[in-house]
Write a protein that holds these residues in place. Structure first.
Motif, PDB file in Angstrom:
ATOM      1  N   LYS A 167     -13.896  -4.541   3.369  1.00 15.96           N
ATOM      2  CA  LYS A 167     -14.608  -3.658   2.438  1.00 15.96           C
ATOM      3  C   LYS A 167     -15.195  -4.513   1.321  1.00 15.96           C
ATOM      4  O   LYS A 167     -14.526  -4.732   0.297  1.00 15.96           O
ATOM      5  CB  LYS A 167     -13.640  -2.635   1.832  1.00 15.96           C
ATOM      6  CG  LYS A 167     -13.072  -1.622   2.816  1.00 15.96           C
ATOM      7  CD  LYS A 167     -12.102  -0.697   2.078  1.00 15.96           C
ATOM      8  CE  LYS A 167     -11.464   0.332   2.981  1.00 15.96           C
ATOM      9  NZ  LYS A 167     -10.366   1.048   2.312  1.00 15.96           N
ATOM     10  N   TYR A 219       0.826  -1.200   0.000  1.00  9.69           N
ATOM     11  CA  TYR A 219       0.000   0.000   0.000  1.00  9.69           C
ATOM     12  C   TYR A 219       0.857   1.246   0.000  1.00  9.69           C
ATOM     13  O   TYR A 219       1.781   1.384   0.770  1.00  9.69           O
ATOM     14  CB  TYR A 219      -0.889   0.023   1.257  1.00  9.69           C
ATOM     15  CG  TYR A 219      -2.353   0.165   0.947  1.00  9.69           C
ATOM     16  CD1 TYR A 219      -3.034  -0.880   0.339  1.00  9.69           C
ATOM     17  CD2 TYR A 219      -3.052   1.316   1.270  1.00  9.69           C
ATOM     18  CE1 TYR A 219      -4.379  -0.786   0.066  1.00  9.69           C
ATOM     19  CE2 TYR A 219      -4.402   1.421   1.000  1.00  9.69           C
ATOM     20  CZ  TYR A 219      -5.063   0.367   0.400  1.00  9.69           C
ATOM     21  OH  TYR A 219      -6.380   0.475   0.137  1.00  9.69           O
ATOM     22  N   PHE A 223     -11.488   5.123   2.613  1.00 11.59           N
ATOM     23  CA  PHE A 223     -10.230   4.988   3.329  1.00 11.59           C
ATOM     24  C   PHE A 223     -10.398   5.287   4.819  1.00 11.59           C
ATOM     25  O   PHE A 223     -11.037   6.263   5.205  1.00 11.59           O
ATOM     26  CB  PHE A 223      -9.188   5.927   2.725  1.00 11.59           C
ATOM     27  CG  PHE A 223      -7.802   5.639   3.194  1.00 11.59           C
ATOM     28  CD1 PHE A 223      -7.100   4.552   2.687  1.00 11.59           C
ATOM     29  CD2 PHE A 223      -7.202   6.432   4.148  1.00 11.59           C
ATOM     30  CE1 PHE A 223      -5.815   4.270   3.136  1.00 11.59           C
ATOM     31  CE2 PHE A 223      -5.911   6.155   4.597  1.00 11.59           C
ATOM     32  CZ  PHE A 223      -5.220   5.067   4.089  1.00 11.59           C
ATOM     33  N   ILE A 224      -9.827   4.418   5.664  1.00 12.68           N
ATOM     34  CA  ILE A 224      -9.877   4.629   7.115  1.00 12.68           C
ATOM     35  C   ILE A 224      -8.464   4.623   7.717  1.00 12.68           C
ATOM     36  O   ILE A 224      -7.530   4.084   7.114  1.00 12.68           O
ATOM     37  CB  ILE A 224     -10.742   3.554   7.824  1.00 12.68           C
ATOM     38  CG1 ILE A 224     -10.203   2.130   7.564  1.00 12.68           C
ATOM     39  CG2 ILE A 224     -12.203   3.664   7.416  1.00 12.68           C
ATOM     40  CD1 ILE A 224     -10.837   1.057   8.437  1.00 12.68           C
ATOM     41  N   GLU A 261      -5.658 -10.361   9.709  1.00 12.90           N
ATOM     42  CA  GLU A 261      -5.459  -9.105   8.973  1.00 12.90           C
ATOM     43  C   GLU A 261      -6.182  -7.978   9.685  1.00 12.90           C
ATOM     44  O   GLU A 261      -7.207  -8.185  10.337  1.00 12.90           O
ATOM     45  CB  GLU A 261      -6.038  -9.246   7.561  1.00 12.90           C
ATOM     46  CG  GLU A 261      -5.026  -9.675   6.515  1.00 12.90           C
ATOM     47  CD  GLU A 261      -4.154  -8.512   6.034  1.00 12.90           C
ATOM     48  OE1 GLU A 261      -3.976  -7.511   6.778  1.00 12.90           O
ATOM     49  OE2 GLU A 261      -3.644  -8.598   4.906  1.00 12.90           O
ATOM     50  N   ASP A 262      -5.646  -6.786   9.548  1.00 17.52           N
ATOM     51  CA  ASP A 262      -6.361  -5.596  10.010  1.00 17.52           C
ATOM     52  C   ASP A 262      -7.545  -5.318   9.101  1.00 17.52           C
ATOM     53  O   ASP A 262      -8.658  -5.077   9.553  1.00 17.52           O
ATOM     54  CB  ASP A 262      -5.413  -4.382  10.060  1.00 17.52           C
ATOM     55  CG  ASP A 262      -4.568  -4.243   8.794  1.00 17.52           C
ATOM     56  OD1 ASP A 262      -4.641  -5.114   7.891  1.00 17.52           O
ATOM     57  OD2 ASP A 262      -3.817  -3.258   8.696  1.00 17.52           O
ATOM     58  N   THR A 302      -3.612  -8.809  -0.988  1.00 15.94           N
ATOM     59  CA  THR A 302      -2.712  -9.269   0.069  1.00 15.94           C
ATOM     60  C   THR A 302      -3.076 -10.683   0.510  1.00 15.94           C
ATOM     61  O   THR A 302      -2.213 -11.564   0.612  1.00 15.94           O
ATOM     62  CB  THR A 302      -2.762  -8.317   1.273  1.00 15.94           C
ATOM     63  OG1 THR A 302      -2.550  -6.985   0.795  1.00 15.94           O
ATOM     64  CG2 THR A 302      -1.695  -8.657   2.290  1.00 15.94           C
ATOM     65  N   SER A 351      -4.564   1.019  -3.176  1.00 15.02           N
ATOM     66  CA  SER A 351      -3.828  -0.236  -3.177  1.00 15.02           C
ATOM     67  C   SER A 351      -2.994  -0.366  -4.449  1.00 15.02           C
ATOM     68  O   SER A 351      -3.486  -0.149  -5.534  1.00 15.02           O
ATOM     69  CB  SER A 351      -4.832  -1.393  -3.091  1.00 15.02           C
ATOM     70  OG  SER A 351      -4.166  -2.584  -2.868  1.00 15.02           O
ATOM     71  N   ASP A 368      -9.202  -5.356   1.670  1.00 15.03           N
ATOM     72  CA  ASP A 368      -9.697  -4.326   0.758  1.00 15.03           C
ATOM     73  C   ASP A 368      -9.921  -4.993  -0.615  1.00 15.03           C
ATOM     74  O   ASP A 368     -10.937  -5.630  -0.832  1.00 15.03           O
ATOM     75  CB  ASP A 368      -8.639  -3.210   0.740  1.00 15.03           C
ATOM     76  CG  ASP A 368      -9.011  -1.999  -0.094  1.00 15.03           C
ATOM     77  OD1 ASP A 368     -10.183  -1.823  -0.416  1.00 15.03           O
ATOM     78  OD2 ASP A 368      -8.104  -1.213  -0.428  1.00 15.03           O
ATOM     79  N   THR A 369      -8.972  -4.914  -1.536  1.00 20.52           N
ATOM     80  CA  THR A 369      -9.119  -5.565  -2.839  1.00 20.52           C
ATOM     81  C   THR A 369      -8.971  -7.079  -2.731  1.00 20.52           C
ATOM     82  O   THR A 369      -9.464  -7.819  -3.577  1.00 20.52           O
ATOM     83  CB  THR A 369      -8.043  -5.071  -3.830  1.00 20.52           C
ATOM     84  OG1 THR A 369      -6.758  -5.430  -3.322  1.00 20.52           O
ATOM     85  CG2 THR A 369      -8.125  -3.569  -4.017  1.00 20.52           C
ATOM     86  N   GLY A 370      -8.258  -7.526  -1.695  1.00 25.15           N
ATOM     87  CA  GLY A 370      -8.002  -8.953  -1.523  1.00 25.15           C
ATOM     88  C   GLY A 370      -6.645  -9.394  -2.062  1.00 25.15           C
ATOM     89  O   GLY A 370      -6.271 -10.549  -1.926  1.00 25.15           O
TER      90      GLY A 370
HETATM   91  P1  IMP Z   1      -5.661  -5.362  -0.171  1.00 22.34           P
HETATM   92  O1  IMP Z   1      -4.440  -6.121  -0.569  1.00 22.34           O
HETATM   93  O2  IMP Z   1      -6.107  -4.392  -1.233  1.00 22.34           O
HETATM   94  O3  IMP Z   1      -6.794  -6.217   0.346  1.00 22.34           O
HETATM   95  O4  IMP Z   1      -5.234  -4.385   0.990  1.00 22.34           O
HETATM   96  C1  IMP Z   1      -4.843  -4.883   2.189  1.00 22.34           C
HETATM   97  C2  IMP Z   1      -3.899  -3.962   2.905  1.00 22.34           C
HETATM   98  O5  IMP Z   1      -3.972  -2.610   2.448  1.00 22.34           O
HETATM   99  C3  IMP Z   1      -4.283  -3.926   4.360  1.00 22.34           C
HETATM  100  O6  IMP Z   1      -3.613  -4.934   5.078  1.00 22.34           O
HETATM  101  C4  IMP Z   1      -3.874  -2.527   4.778  1.00 22.34           C
HETATM  102  O7  IMP Z   1      -2.531  -2.508   5.184  1.00 22.34           O
HETATM  103  C5  IMP Z   1      -4.036  -1.698   3.531  1.00 22.34           C
HETATM  104  N1  IMP Z   1      -5.350  -1.002   3.504  1.00 22.34           N
HETATM  105  C6  IMP Z   1      -6.458  -1.337   2.821  1.00 22.34           C
HETATM  106  N2  IMP Z   1      -7.467  -0.469   3.020  1.00 22.34           N
HETATM  107  C7  IMP Z   1      -6.977   0.466   3.879  1.00 22.34           C
HETATM  108  C8  IMP Z   1      -7.568   1.639   4.505  1.00 22.34           C
HETATM  109  O8  IMP Z   1      -8.754   2.007   4.325  1.00 22.34           O
HETATM  110  N3  IMP Z   1      -6.740   2.335   5.326  1.00 22.34           N
HETATM  111  C9  IMP Z   1      -5.446   1.983   5.569  1.00 22.34           C
HETATM  112  N4  IMP Z   1      -4.875   0.899   5.019  1.00 22.34           N
HETATM  113  C10 IMP Z   1      -5.634   0.147   4.184  1.00 22.34           C
END
Ligand code: IMP
Ligand code: MG
Length: 175
Positions: free
Chosen positions: A131, A71, A152-153, A99-100, A107, A76, A103-105
């Motif tokens: 999300k 990120y 975004f948070i 995971e915290d 990771t 992303s 988002d898109t998946g």
């Molecule tokens: P993904 O790979 O798009 O699912 O994103 C996962 C990673 O992106 C999370 O583990 C976070 O570190 C970061 N991330 C996704 N959405 C947010 C957000 O709204 N705020 C801050 N970090 C985010």
């Protein structure tokens, strides 16, 4: 509340977060409490949820961490760079990735691929925030704390360009 150039507004309280984490811990304990699961936190974001999760999980368990970078800023990027990997044999173990936020998946997809190479007994995914509108993968999330809109948070481990991780509650980007 201001972080760098952006304004954020209060979104989810510390109490709501704690309740959601406690529920996840209870569910996982009901499902796997008779084993010794290995919880694997995804750094940096998950450090706070893992810490609180562990305090709510009362049965014997282990914990470890992996670290990726995917990120930059508030959107992303598609690349998944592994910075800290696994140094433990997980053969035959029940593994729960924590995971915290999903988002898109991207990771989670990368993580699953990484763990597929190991002969684990169960591989489960737990995420505090999810999300659904941003999620693009056909992957099952086994434990979800709180579903949130595609905005975004920051806070509770989540950052905006390095800032905001220390906030005990969650803030949303202001329109
Ligand atoms: P993904 O790979 O798009 O699912 O994103 C996962 C990673 O992106 C999370 O583990 C976070 O570190 C970061 N991330 C996704 N959405 C947010 C957000 O709204 N705020 C801050 N970090 C985010
Ligand atoms: Mg993360």
């Amino acid at each position: 509340m201001q972080l760098h150039d952006k304004e954020f507004v209060p979104f989810i309280s510390a109490e709501e977060i704690d309740f959601a984490i406690a529920q996840m811990a209870k569910q996982i304990e009901a499902d796997f409490g008779d084993e010794i699961p290995v919880f694997i936190g995804v750094l940096n974001g998950a450090f706070m949820v893992v810490s609180d999760f562990m305090k709510h999980y009362k049965s014997p368990c282990e914990v470890s961490f992996v670290k990726f970078a995917s990120y930059e800023g508030i959107s992303s990027t598609h690349e998944l760079k592994q910075l800290i990997g696994l140094n433990q044999d997980l053969t035959g173990r029940t593994v729960v990735l924590i995971e915290d936020i999903v988002d898109t998946g991207n990771t989670i997809e990368g993580l699953k691929a990484l763990f597929k190479k190991q002969e684990v007994k169960h591989l489960k995914i737990a995420t505090l925030f999810f999300k659904p509108d941003a999620f693009k993968k056909d992957i099952k999330l086994d434990y979800v704390g709180i579903r949130i809109p595609d905005k975004f948070i920051v806070g509770f481990g989540l950052d905006y360009d390095g800032l905001g991780r220390n906030l005990p509650e969650v803030y949303q980007l202001k329109d």
